[in-house]
Design an enzyme around this catalytic site. Structure first.
Site, PDB file in Angstrom:
ATOM      1  N   PRO A  93       0.833  -1.200   0.000  1.00  0.00           N
ATOM      2  CA  PRO A  93       0.000   0.000   0.000  1.00  0.00           C
ATOM      3  C   PRO A  93       0.871   1.256   0.000  1.00  0.00           C
ATOM      4  CG  PRO A  93      -0.162  -1.199   2.099  1.00  0.00           C
ATOM      5  CD  PRO A  93       0.681  -2.030   1.189  1.00  0.00           C
ATOM      6  N   GLY A  97       4.094   3.492   5.062  1.00  0.00           N
ATOM      7  CA  GLY A  97       5.291   3.262   5.877  1.00  0.00           C
ATOM      8  C   GLY A  97       5.948   1.934   5.596  1.00  0.00           C
ATOM      9  N   GLY A  99       7.530   1.165   2.723  1.00  0.00           N
ATOM     10  CA  GLY A  99       8.606   1.286   1.741  1.00  0.00           C
ATOM     11  C   GLY A  99       8.167   1.099   0.300  1.00  0.00           C
ATOM     12  N   SER A 100       6.891   1.406   0.013  1.00  0.00           N
ATOM     13  CA  SER A 100       6.383   1.225  -1.344  1.00  0.00           C
ATOM     14  C   SER A 100       7.216   2.007  -2.369  1.00  0.00           C
ATOM     15  CB  SER A 100       4.911   1.661  -1.348  1.00  0.00           C
ATOM     16  OG  SER A 100       4.569   2.323  -2.504  1.00  0.00           O
ATOM     17  N   SER A 101       7.599   3.211  -2.008  1.00  0.00           N
ATOM     18  CA  SER A 101       8.352   4.049  -2.939  1.00  0.00           C
ATOM     19  C   SER A 101       9.728   3.431  -3.250  1.00  0.00           C
ATOM     20  CB  SER A 101       8.480   5.427  -2.299  1.00  0.00           C
ATOM     21  OG  SER A 101       9.381   6.209  -2.975  1.00  0.00           O
ATOM     22  N   ALA A 102      10.455   3.008  -2.227  1.00  0.00           N
ATOM     23  CA  ALA A 102      11.779   2.399  -2.448  1.00  0.00           C
ATOM     24  C   ALA A 102      11.646   1.061  -3.179  1.00  0.00           C
ATOM     25  CB  ALA A 102      12.501   2.205  -1.111  1.00  0.00           C
ATOM     26  N   ASP A 144      15.304   3.236   3.851  1.00  0.00           N
ATOM     27  CA  ASP A 144      14.336   2.466   3.058  1.00  0.00           C
ATOM     28  C   ASP A 144      15.026   1.782   1.881  1.00  0.00           C
ATOM     29  OD1 ASP A 144      12.583   3.652   4.798  1.00  0.00           O
ATOM     30  OD2 ASP A 144      11.133   4.260   3.291  1.00  0.00           O
TER      31      ASP A 144
HETATM   32  C1  MEV Z   1      10.537   6.304   6.534  1.00  0.00           C
HETATM   33  O1  MEV Z   1      10.360   4.944   6.227  1.00  0.00           O
HETATM   34  C2  MEV Z   1      11.511   6.486   7.652  1.00  0.00           C
HETATM   35  C3  MEV Z   1      11.761   7.914   8.092  1.00  0.00           C
HETATM   36  O2  MEV Z   1      12.726   7.835   9.148  1.00  0.00           O
HETATM   37  C4  MEV Z   1      12.276   8.775   6.976  1.00  0.00           C
HETATM   38  C5  MEV Z   1      13.667   8.394   6.534  1.00  0.00           C
HETATM   39  O3  MEV Z   1      14.414   7.740   7.240  1.00  0.00           O
HETATM   40  O4  MEV Z   1      14.035   8.828   5.406  1.00  0.00           O
HETATM   41  C6  MEV Z   1      10.506   8.556   8.663  1.00  0.00           C
END
Ligand code: MEV
Length: 308
Positions: A93, A97, A99-102, A144
């Site tokens: 999704p 949080g 890591g979909s983008s990475a 990520d």
């Molecule tokens: C995002 O998955 C984690 C954060 O710490 C941002 C980052 O590390 O770039 C919120």
């Protein structure tokens, strides 16, 4: 299909946000939930076809990480734009949080480099994805792209070589999704504003998160489930203190704790997205999962470490 390239999602167990300020963090891959990319020839240059977003990106569009990534790979390897469509699909999704983008960028990176005959190791993939994400996502720490490219549990400090480590046993996690899409770029930027306003206070919280992360790493290595749970809950309190909590996250954490979780916390950028709960064993994991889904939320089960 043998030209399918995939990359896993990720969960941050300890240290999100503080990691942007040079503190350590711990993340694990979620190998059961992946982004996939596969290519097919076309007649009109390179297109990245993001099927879930219903969006197509070409090389002229420089405001997204896929195009930037592709341009960098082509120019570093002195190659012309290929006539190629890279299809992209993801089970992760967005804005959750996980890591979909990475993961999507990593899958595209692998598909394109394979098509061009360019051999990249995990570190090179990680760097390419990091540089593309920086342009689009502001000031990411790099955790990520690192955990996604290496697909191993990592102890990560910004700018340093990631350290992999061995969990002392197998751990069972439940991820609960608030269903609220949150932008990591936005939560990272809100934390930065708070830090600019009250640097002393925020750095105090980051230092407390650092202590939690160090204790968490030790507890994972020693296989101390209950202790890890306590430390996760402490980390969540600190994340609430820095302003990245959400009432739906607290609601899910409450459900998980009542169902027997030894601890739980938000994971990733916060402000919505996912929480992660630690179960004592595989039966509790199923029970916690069921209680979250009964309450109307999506939940996933994942585990890490070897069975001993
Ligand atoms: C995002 O998955 C984690 C954060 O710490 C941002 C980052 O590390 O770039 C919120």
């Amino acid at each position: 299909m043998d030209n399918r390239f995939t990359a896993p999602g990720k969960i941050i167990l300890f240290g999100e946000h503080a990691v942007v300020y040079g503190k350590p963090a711990i993340a694990i891959p979620v190998s059961g939930m992946r982004a996939s990319a596969w290519s097919e020839p076309n007649e009109k240059g390179l297109t990245i076809n993001a099927l879930d977003l219903n969006e197509k990106f070409d090389l002229k569009n420089t405001s997204n990480q896929f195009s930037i990534l592709a341009q960098t790979i082509l120019s570093q390897n002195k190659q012309n734009e290929p006539n190629l469509t890279i299809n992209l699909s993801s089970k992760l999704p967005q804005g959750s949080g996980m890591g979909s983008s990475a993961a999507t960028a990593t899958a595209v990176c692998k598909a394109l480099s394979n098509h061009l005959g360019v051999d990249l190791d995990a570190n090179q993939v990680s760097e390419l994805v990091f540089n593309a994400e920086k342009i689009v996502h502001g000031t990411p720490s790099g955790i990520d792209n690192t955990v996604v490219a290496y697909e191993m549990p990592v102890y990560f400090i910004k700018g340093e070589k990631p350290v992999t480590f061995t969990p002392g046993r197998r751990f069972y996690l439940v991820i609960g999704d608030t269903g609220i899409e949150a932008s990591t770029k936005e939560t990272v930027s809100n934390v930065r504003k708070a830090w600019e306003k009250e640097p002393g206070l925020m750095e105090g919280y980051f230092s407390e998160i650092e202590i939690v992360t160090e204790k968490g790493k030790l507890a994972i290595e020693q296989g101390k489930t209950e202790l890890i749970g306590e430390i996760m809950s402490k980390n969540h309190e600190l994340l609430n203190s820095i302003g990245v909590g959400h009432k739906k996250l607290d609601e899910l954490i409450d459900i998980a704790n009542k169902a027997g979780a030894v601890g739980a916390k938000l994971t990733g950028g916060g402000g919505g997205g996912n929480m992660v709960a630690l179960a004592k064993n595989i039966d509790d994991q199923q029970y916690i999962h069921d209680k979250i889904t009964e309450a109307g939320y999506r939940a996933y089960q994942t585990s890490f470490g070897e069975q001993r």
